[in-house]
Structures are given as C-alpha cells and as structure tokens.
Design an enzyme around this catalytic site. Structure first.
Site, mmCIF file in Angstrom:
data_model
loop_
_atom_site.group_PDB
_atom_site.id
_atom_site.type_symbol
_atom_site.label_atom_id
_atom_site.label_comp_id
_atom_site.label_asym_id
_atom_site.label_seq_id
_atom_site.Cartn_x
_atom_site.Cartn_y
_atom_site.Cartn_z
ATOM 1 N N ARG A 133 2.990 -7.460 6.071
ATOM 2 C CA ARG A 133 3.037 -6.126 6.046
ATOM 3 C C ARG A 133 2.691 -5.595 4.605
ATOM 4 N NH1 ARG A 133 6.712 -3.174 9.377
ATOM 5 N NH2 ARG A 133 7.477 -2.172 7.590
ATOM 6 N N GLU A 187 21.709 0.582 -0.289
ATOM 7 C CA GLU A 187 21.605 0.081 1.085
ATOM 8 C C GLU A 187 21.908 -1.224 1.094
ATOM 9 O OE1 GLU A 187 17.676 1.138 2.283
ATOM 10 O OE2 GLU A 187 17.501 -0.587 3.745
#
Ligand code: UDP
Length: 379
Positions: free
Chosen positions: A180, A313
C-alpha cells in the site's frame, strides 16, 4: 407484500451507498444500525468546532474520477493531502511515505541516484539472503519490505509499527499490506499515489447524511436481536456487518484488529503540527497520534481555534463485543473466509457489501466502487 424492498444492515459507507442507489432506482429501503449514529467507522463528531474522527483517521483518496465525482456530488471536499510524519526508534522525525525527504533524513543522500544506490545495495542483500534459501517471491511482509526498501527503513519505520498495529510478527503477515505504501525518488510527502484526495468539508457524517437523505433509518437497532422480525420486513437484504457473525460463527471466528482511542482536548492551538504522527518504535504503546483539526484547517486557520483535539491510537486483537476495524488477511483467516464466502455466494436474498461483510482491507473508495457494482448487478 413485504413492507420494504430492501433491508440494509449497517449505516456506514457501504450501507449508505447501497441505500442511496437503491432508493434512487425506486426501491423502498430500511437502513438499520445498532449504533446511536449513522456513518459507521467514518463517523465524525463536532467537538468545540473540530470534527473528530471518532473511529480513527479517514482520508478519502481515489484515482477513479467517477468515484470522486460521486462523493463530491453529496458534499464538497477540501484539499487535504495526507503527509504523515514518523517518530522513529532513534527519536528522529522522518517523512512518510518513503521518499527523497526520508532518504535524506536517513542517509544524507541528496539526489535520486544516490538514494537509489543505497536502496539497491540494501535490497540486494535481502534478495541474496532469500535466494540462498531458494525463495523467489517475498513470502511475508518482512521479506516484502526488505526487498522493496531495505533494512534501515524496515527497522526504523516499518517493523515495530506494523507489529504494534497487527499484533503479529512481520514474518507472519501477508506481503500485500506493505505494498500500500509508495516508494518514491522525488521530494513528495503525499502518502497516496491517487489523483484525487480530500476530506468532506464539515466531516464524514455530513456525507453519509446526504447519501441517506430520504431513506428511513432506524438507529439503536441490532439486527441479531430482532433477526427474524427484521428479515420478514423486506424482500432482500444488504448486509454490511461481519460475515462470520451472519452465519453464527458456524465454521469458527474470523480474526479482526480493533483500535481504541485516548482522546484529549488540549489548551493549545497546535499540538504536533500535522494531522498524523506515527510512532514507529517498539516502546511507545500507541501506533499514532491524530490531531483532528489539521484535516480541515490549513495555514492560519489552525490558530482560529485556541484549542486542539488529539487521539492516541492503540491497536489490539478483537474480541466479541469490540468494534472490528481491520480484517486479518493471513492464510488462516483467508481460508476460513473462503468457507463463509461460499455460503454467501449461494444466498438468493442477501448481498454482502463492505469491509466486514467481504472481509477485505478496503479503502473507502473501494467500498463505494464494489458496492455500486453489486447494486448495479441487482437492479
Ligand atoms: N506502515 C508502516 N509504517 C508506517 C505506516 C504504515 O510500516 O509508519 C505499514 C504497516 O504495515 C501498515 C501498512 O503500512 O499496516 C498500511 O498502513 P496504512 O497507514 O495504509 O494503514 P491504515 O491507515 O489503513 O491503518
């Protein structure tokens, strides 16, 4: 006569796309969602004038003009370009994705040729090691990263971040995950290669609300608590939840990664100077810090609000009751998914759409494209 043509389970991006298209073609739809809000995991909530990405950062990007025009037909998008910065184990900051800025910061190389030579040298070492083992194609994420970009970048920017995010060794993860990320010999920090990119002005919830305008939506409605009754309401079902749950986990549970956020309002107008800072070291327990205002405020607009909101996160393994975020597309899970998919393919009345129902690491534009295709095949 059923009351609805379609019951749509899930009011996220897949559900909203299906609902919009089906309604446009004259179908009567009922959308249900167990949460108290629409928009699924792209839900944004305005807090103190800042749109907070409650379920993590979402950046829309696509090279498909049709998909870009499609989302822009509902709301305007801004010019946000994702340029994350990584805080590495050596304590330094590096630009992402891997580009000339990163190579300069890492090795002091100043030209594409110098950078290419460094990368080639390191790639060659990895390729030779693999060849010695009789391996021709990268078998896992570690081999893919080492043969793509080499040891230095792998150790500083990939290994620990990936292992934190997925809770698995890089040698146990599929190679495609790292593909990606672009590798560039230009001074270009744009994380994506796509032609179009941006964030809906006013947040993603607005986008979904526009898509769902004129569609009946019932929130706080859990499909599995009222399954029989809900099934009885419609001729067909668009299901966007987890596929293994749909089939009562009859072949076993698929694995997901979940994410939790520690969100803080801070009395400063600018905390980290960027929307996304990745912590690519092993010791920091979170993977990244998102500073939400930077998705929608540029230049001096950043200072218009004296406060800022950040989210740390944390990634962990999903267990029942958690929100699933990422499918774990390793061999074990892919084989299990194939069994569920075979059941799904034989359904006459149910269509499976989206990241959870198709168990795919889809980006938003891919969710829309895949859903549009499935709906077009139906009506
Ligand atoms: N990745 C990495 N270092 C980074 C950012 C990403 O190694 O600083 C790798 C990691 O393996 C991750 C993958 O790239 O799982 C995809 O990252 P992306 O940011 O696209 O994931 P998402 O935004 O979907 O969480």
């Amino acid at each position: 006569m059923k009351k609805y043509d379609f019951l749509i389970v899930g009011a996220g991006l897949a559900g909203a796309t299906a609902a919009h298209e089906l309604t446009k073609k004259g179908n009567k739809c009922l959308v249900i969602d167990r949460r108290a809000h629409t928009a699924g995991n792209i839900y944004t909530e305005n807090v103190d004038g800042i749109n907070v990405h409650r379920y993590g950062a979402h950046i829309f990007h696509t090279s498909d003009k049709k998909i870009w025009d499609y989302v822009n037909s509902f709301v305007d998008f801004n010019r946000y370009t994702n340029c994350p910065v990584a805080k590495a184990p050596d304590g330094k900051l590096y630009n992402l994705p891997f580009n000339m800025n990163t190579f300069y910061q890492m090795w002091g190389v100043k030209t594409p040729d110098e950078a290419q030579a460094r990368i080639d040298e390191q790639r060659q070492q990895a390729i030779s090691r693999m060849q010695a083992d009789g391996v021709t194609e990268p078998r896992n994420l570690e081999e893919q990263a080492l043969t793509l970009i080499g040891h230095d970048i792998y150790e500083k920017l990939i290994k620990y971040y990936t292992e934190k995010q997925w809770g698995r060794k890089c040698t146990e993860l599929p190679a495609f995950i790292i593909r990606r990320l672009p590798v560039r010999l230009t001074f270009d920090n744009n994380y994506f290669n796509d032609s179009y990119q941006g964030i809906p002005i006013g947040g993603y919830t607005r986008l979904i609300e526009k898509m769902l305008s004129g569609v009946e939506v019932r929130l706080n409605t859990d499909y599995f608590e009222n399954r029989q009754e809900l099934d009885g309401l419609a001729n067909k079902i668009i299901y966007t939840g987890e596929i293994d749950r749909f089939y009562d986990y009859q072949f076993g549970t698929l694995q997901y990664r979940t994410v939790s956020f520690d969100t803080e309002i801070i009395d400063s107008s600018n905390y980290q100077g960027n929307a996304v800072v990745n912590y690519t070291d092993a010791t920091t327990p979170f993977t990244r810090i998102i500073e939400h205002k930077h998705f929608e405020a540029f230049g001096n607009e950043v200072y218009a609000n004296p406060k800022t909101i950040i989210s740390r996160e944390y990634s962990k393994e999903w267990k029942p009751g958690d929100e699933p975020y990422y499918p774990v597309n390793d061999d074990k899970n892919s084989n299990l998914y194939a069994k569920y998919k075979a059941l799904a393919d034989s359904e006459k009345k149910v269509i499976f759409c989206g990241r959870l129902a198709e168990y795919k690491y889809y980006d938003m534009h891919q969710v829309i494209a895949a859903t549009l295709e499935k709906i077009a095949a139906l009506v």
